[in-house]
Scaffold this motif. Structure first.
Motif, PDB file in Angstrom:
ATOM      1  N   LEU A   1       0.846  -1.188   0.000  1.00  0.00           N
ATOM      2  CA  LEU A   1       0.000   0.000   0.000  1.00  0.00           C
ATOM      3  C   LEU A   1       0.882   1.239   0.000  1.00  0.00           C
ATOM      4  N   LYS A   2       0.426   2.271  -0.667  1.00  0.00           N
ATOM      5  CA  LYS A   2       1.083   3.577  -0.738  1.00  0.00           C
ATOM      6  C   LYS A   2       2.341   3.604  -1.602  1.00  0.00           C
ATOM      7  N   THR A   3       2.616   2.508  -2.346  1.00  0.00           N
ATOM      8  CA  THR A   3       3.708   2.548  -3.327  1.00  0.00           C
ATOM      9  C   THR A   3       3.288   3.534  -4.420  1.00  0.00           C
ATOM     10  N   VAL A   4       4.215   4.335  -4.914  1.00  0.00           N
ATOM     11  CA  VAL A   4       3.922   5.246  -6.024  1.00  0.00           C
ATOM     12  C   VAL A   4       4.576   4.669  -7.275  1.00  0.00           C
ATOM     13  N   VAL A   5       3.770   4.440  -8.312  1.00  0.00           N
ATOM     14  CA  VAL A   5       4.289   3.929  -9.587  1.00  0.00           C
ATOM     15  C   VAL A   5       4.143   5.017 -10.645  1.00  0.00           C
ATOM     16  N   GLY A   6       5.069   5.032 -11.575  1.00  0.00           N
ATOM     17  CA  GLY A   6       5.009   6.005 -12.655  1.00  0.00           C
ATOM     18  C   GLY A   6       5.144   7.445 -12.185  1.00  0.00           C
ATOM     19  N   GLY A   7       5.619   7.627 -10.972  1.00  0.00           N
ATOM     20  CA  GLY A   7       5.838   8.965 -10.447  1.00  0.00           C
ATOM     21  C   GLY A   7       4.594   9.701  -9.992  1.00  0.00           C
TER      22      GLY A   7
END
Length: 192
Positions: free
Chosen positions: A14-20
């Motif tokens: 949870l809360k991972t940021v992908v693609g900025g």
């Protein structure tokens, strides 16, 4: 509280940021080519769906959530990722079908590919929709209104070389507005 939950490996935390700019939320579903998560577009400030290419048996999650290819599976993974990207880019360019979620973005990140699309979290599966009805079915007039856009969308998908291959009451989402969207797209090789 969603913030206190931990998403078990191999799923993105949870809360991972992908693609900025896309914040990963709770995992919604998994099939052979990867997983779908609820998400949030930090720039547009809107809920989205995030699909991650993570083919079963071909990759594992490494440090910093990077996608690591399993020994001897490089060719299969490269092929799966290319098919995933082609599928979602094709979906991204199809317009005017109310039964298809809008695809906003397709990109590579963390060693794999992602697709970001319209949020479908407020809906329910057609299965659940039918089970809420006392009879367990709906009359033709209602079924026709619900499903004609799906049939039209399937025709457009087929014209564009996409065969869903798993249309069922579980892969059709009835939105709060009463419209049905087709969900659970997957590349053919790994569908189950």
């Amino acid at each position: 509280n969603e913030n206190s939950e931990v998403q078990q490996a191999p799923y993105l935390p949870l809360k991972t940021v992908v693609g900025g700019k896309y914040l990963v939320g709770k995992k919604v579903s998994t099939n052979g080519d990867g997983s779908t998560y609820y998400g949030f577009d930090l720039e547009k400030k809107q809920a989205v769906m995030i699909r991650e290419c993570f083919p079963e048996g071909e990759v594992t999650r490494g440090d910093d959530n990077y996608c690591l290819v399993n020994v001897g599976r490089a060719a299969a993974f490269i092929d799966a990722k290319a098919k995933f990207t082609k599928l979602w880019n094709t979906l991204k360019h199809i317009r005017g079908c109310s039964a298809l979620a809008i695809v906003y973005d397709v990109f590579e990140f963390l060693g794999t590919a992602y697709a970001v699309s319209e949020y479908l979290g407020e809906g329910e599966t057609l299965r659940d929709y039918l089970l809420k009805n006392e009879q367990g079915y709906i009359l033709w007039d209602e079924a026709r209104v619900l499903l004609m856009p799906v049939l039209s969308a399937l025709g457009v998908l087929h014209e564009n070389g996409i065969v869903h291959g798993a249309i069922s009451p579980n892969s059709l989402i009835v939105g709060k507005d009463g419209r049905v969207k087709i969900a659970d797209f997957s590349i053919d090789d790994v569908r189950y």
